[in-house]
Design a protein around this motif. Structure first.
Motif, PDB file in Angstrom:
ATOM      1  N   TRP A 138       0.812  -1.216   0.000  1.00 40.13           N
ATOM      2  CA  TRP A 138       0.000   0.000   0.000  1.00 40.13           C
ATOM      3  C   TRP A 138       0.841   1.261   0.000  1.00 40.13           C
ATOM      4  CZ3 TRP A 138      -4.347  -1.261  -1.792  1.00 40.13           C
ATOM      5  CH2 TRP A 138      -4.941  -2.485  -1.472  1.00 40.13           C
ATOM      6  N   GLN A 139       1.984   1.244   0.655  1.00 41.57           N
ATOM      7  CA  GLN A 139       2.856   2.414   0.635  1.00 41.57           C
ATOM      8  C   GLN A 139       3.404   2.631  -0.773  1.00 41.57           C
ATOM      9  OE1 GLN A 139       3.464   4.743   3.200  1.00 41.57           O
ATOM     10  NE2 GLN A 139       4.130   5.774   1.321  1.00 41.57           N
ATOM     11  N   GLN A 140       3.786   1.551  -1.437  1.00 40.94           N
ATOM     12  CA  GLN A 140       4.264   1.650  -2.817  1.00 40.94           C
ATOM     13  C   GLN A 140       3.174   2.202  -3.724  1.00 40.94           C
ATOM     14  OE1 GLN A 140       4.719  -2.064  -5.018  1.00 40.94           O
ATOM     15  NE2 GLN A 140       6.612  -1.303  -5.951  1.00 40.94           N
ATOM     16  N   LEU A 141       1.954   1.700  -3.555  1.00 48.03           N
ATOM     17  CA  LEU A 141       0.854   2.173  -4.391  1.00 48.03           C
ATOM     18  C   LEU A 141       0.573   3.650  -4.133  1.00 48.03           C
ATOM     19  CD1 LEU A 141      -1.357   1.574  -6.446  1.00 48.03           C
ATOM     20  CD2 LEU A 141      -2.842   0.890  -4.544  1.00 48.03           C
ATOM     21  N   ALA A 142       0.574   4.056  -2.873  1.00 47.02           N
ATOM     22  CA  ALA A 142       0.347   5.469  -2.546  1.00 47.02           C
ATOM     23  C   ALA A 142       1.421   6.348  -3.178  1.00 47.02           C
ATOM     24  CB  ALA A 142       0.333   5.665  -1.033  1.00 47.02           C
ATOM     25  N   ASP A 143       2.667   5.895  -3.133  1.00 50.95           N
ATOM     26  CA  ASP A 143       3.756   6.661  -3.742  1.00 50.95           C
ATOM     27  C   ASP A 143       3.569   6.749  -5.255  1.00 50.95           C
ATOM     28  OD1 ASP A 143       4.898   6.970  -1.254  1.00 50.95           O
ATOM     29  OD2 ASP A 143       6.372   5.365  -1.518  1.00 50.95           O
ATOM     30  N   GLU A 144       3.127   5.665  -5.874  1.00 52.04           N
ATOM     31  CA  GLU A 144       2.900   5.677  -7.330  1.00 52.04           C
ATOM     32  C   GLU A 144       1.747   6.600  -7.700  1.00 52.04           C
ATOM     33  OE1 GLU A 144       4.526   1.183  -8.437  1.00 52.04           O
ATOM     34  OE2 GLU A 144       2.365   1.564  -8.296  1.00 52.04           O
ATOM     35  N   MET A 145       0.718   6.634  -6.876  1.00 51.77           N
ATOM     36  CA  MET A 145      -0.406   7.536  -7.147  1.00 51.77           C
ATOM     37  C   MET A 145       0.032   8.987  -7.032  1.00 51.77           C
ATOM     38  SD  MET A 145      -3.459   5.416  -5.186  1.00 51.77           S
ATOM     39  CE  MET A 145      -4.791   6.573  -5.581  1.00 51.77           C
ATOM     40  N   ARG A 146       0.832   9.285  -6.019  1.00 54.72           N
ATOM     41  CA  ARG A 146       1.335  10.658  -5.871  1.00 54.72           C
ATOM     42  C   ARG A 146       2.238  11.034  -7.043  1.00 54.72           C
ATOM     43  NH1 ARG A 146       2.159   8.798  -0.386  1.00 54.72           N
ATOM     44  NH2 ARG A 146       0.587   9.694   1.029  1.00 54.72           N
ATOM     45  N   ALA A 147       3.073  10.101  -7.470  1.00 54.07           N
ATOM     46  CA  ALA A 147       3.977  10.383  -8.586  1.00 54.07           C
ATOM     47  C   ALA A 147       3.200  10.617  -9.874  1.00 54.07           C
ATOM     48  CB  ALA A 147       4.961   9.225  -8.766  1.00 54.07           C
ATOM     49  N   ALA A 148       2.135   9.857 -10.100  1.00 56.34           N
ATOM     50  CA  ALA A 148       1.320  10.030 -11.302  1.00 56.34           C
ATOM     51  C   ALA A 148       0.635  11.396 -11.299  1.00 56.34           C
ATOM     52  CB  ALA A 148       0.287   8.916 -11.396  1.00 56.34           C
ATOM     53  N   ALA A 149       0.225  11.853 -10.106  1.00 56.41           N
ATOM     54  CA  ALA A 149      -0.501  13.123  -9.995  1.00 56.41           C
ATOM     55  C   ALA A 149       0.417  14.339 -10.072  1.00 56.41           C
ATOM     56  CB  ALA A 149      -1.285  13.158  -8.690  1.00 56.41           C
ATOM     57  N   ALA A 150       1.678  14.154  -9.741  1.00 53.70           N
ATOM     58  CA  ALA A 150       2.610  15.285  -9.675  1.00 53.70           C
ATOM     59  C   ALA A 150       2.666  16.029 -10.999  1.00 53.70           C
ATOM     60  CB  ALA A 150       4.001  14.786  -9.300  1.00 53.70           C
ATOM     61  N   GLY A 151       2.536  17.349 -10.931  1.00 55.30           N
ATOM     62  CA  GLY A 151       2.619  18.175 -12.130  1.00 55.30           C
ATOM     63  C   GLY A 151       1.327  18.290 -12.909  1.00 55.30           C
ATOM     64  N   GLN A 152       0.283  17.588 -12.487  1.00 57.70           N
ATOM     65  CA  GLN A 152      -1.004  17.643 -13.182  1.00 57.70           C
ATOM     66  C   GLN A 152      -1.885  18.734 -12.578  1.00 57.70           C
ATOM     67  OE1 GLN A 152      -1.879  15.702 -15.860  1.00 57.70           O
ATOM     68  NE2 GLN A 152       0.151  14.749 -15.810  1.00 57.70           N
ATOM     69  N   ALA A 153      -2.281  19.690 -13.380  1.00 57.79           N
ATOM     70  CA  ALA A 153      -3.170  20.729 -12.869  1.00 57.79           C
ATOM     71  C   ALA A 153      -4.545  20.163 -12.547  1.00 57.79           C
ATOM     72  CB  ALA A 153      -3.295  21.860 -13.891  1.00 57.79           C
ATOM     73  N   GLN A 154      -5.085  19.363 -13.467  1.00 56.20           N
ATOM     74  CA  GLN A 154      -6.389  18.732 -13.292  1.00 56.20           C
ATOM     75  C   GLN A 154      -6.416  17.489 -14.174  1.00 56.20           C
ATOM     76  OE1 GLN A 154      -9.685  21.353 -14.165  1.00 56.20           O
ATOM     77  NE2 GLN A 154     -10.630  20.980 -12.190  1.00 56.20           N
TER      78      GLN A 154
END
Length: 270
Positions: A59-75
């Motif tokens: 779950w920590q790995q998945l949370a980190d991947e979700m944050r990384a995917a969202a980084a830099g995205q305005a919307q």
């Protein structure tokens, strides 16, 4: 798109998601580089995996991947799918040793902004949801009922659908939950037999409770919804929309909508 942490779009044809719709998913709003209600989305996936007996993810790995995917995205829209991974021909998960996680980004659905102003038009769907308390509430990968409902919505030029189960009880919309108000009393479907217990539904119920305003869980009828003073629909992306019409019945009040929208504004500011 990322599959098991790798940027790729190729999924094994033997994956349980392909063979049996075996898995669960969540769809999250990304704003200003942040996954909105991240903990709630992770909890949904954890609950789905537990109830479907899918081996737990890191779950920590998945949370980190979700944050990384969202980084830099305005919307954007972030979808996360978890499956038991590749398997054999039959229903048994024997031999499924490598669970699959799929993350994908999609453009923001711009039409929600217009619907917040004009309100959504719903039709009552002819497709009834099967009652199955074993799967009720989960956002699992078996979505054929919703596919058929959406086909009807599209063919009618509507925005969404009022969806009942096989016993005639109001459950949800095609891709949203709903609330309705009579006077000062707010209702939402119970979801013990069918439907998806949405992230935004849970958030808004918690907000109402914090404000000292109870939301009654009910096995309501279509007539109860049509006779309401106001109807509002919600999901993690909308996040709330006023309903202006269901079939031939029109709604004009927006008291509950404004209240719930204010709660969502607080969420985005936090």
């Amino acid at each position: 798109m990322w599959i098991n942490g790798m940027a790729q779009t190729t999924l094994s044809a033997s994956d349980r998601a392909v063979q049996f719709g075996d898995g669960c998913f969540t769809t999250a709003a990304v704003r200003h580089g942040t996954v909105q209600l991240l903990d709630a989305h992770l909890h949904r996936l954890q609950t789905g995996c537990a109830r479907l007996q899918i081996p737990a993810a890191d779950w920590q790995q998945l949370a980190d991947e979700m944050r990384a995917a969202a980084a830099g995205q305005a919307q954007a829209v972030l979808k996360v799918i978890l499956t038991p991974g590749p398997g054999g021909r039959g229903y048994s998960r024997a031999g499924c040793t490598t669970p699959t996680r799929i993350l994908s980004l999609a453009p923001w659905p711009a039409h929600y902004a217009a619907l917040q102003q004009q309100g959504a038009r719903l039709i009552t769907s002819d497709v009834r949801l099967a009652r199955n308390p074993l799967l009720a509430g989960l956002k699992h990968l078996n979505r054929l009922e919703q596919v058929l409902i959406r086909q009807q919505v599209d063919s009618c030029g509507a925005d969404e659908a009022l969806v009942l189960d096989t016993a005639g009880t109001v459950v949800e919309c095609c891709a949203a939950n709903l609330f309705w108000r009579n006077g000062s009393t707010i209702f939402t479907p119970r979801l013990e037999q069918a439907g998806v217990d949405g992230i935004m539904r849970r958030y808004l119920m918690a907000q109402l409770a914090a404000q000292g305003q109870a939301c009654q869980l009910t096995d309501g009828s279509r007539e109860a919804v049509l006779n309401a003073d106001e109807v509002v629909i919600c999901n993690a992306l909308m996040p709330v929309l006023p309903v202006r019409q269901i079939d031939d019945v029109r709604f004009h009040a927006r008291t509950l909508y404004q209240q719930l929208l204010h709660s969502c504004t607080k969420m985005e500011a936090s």
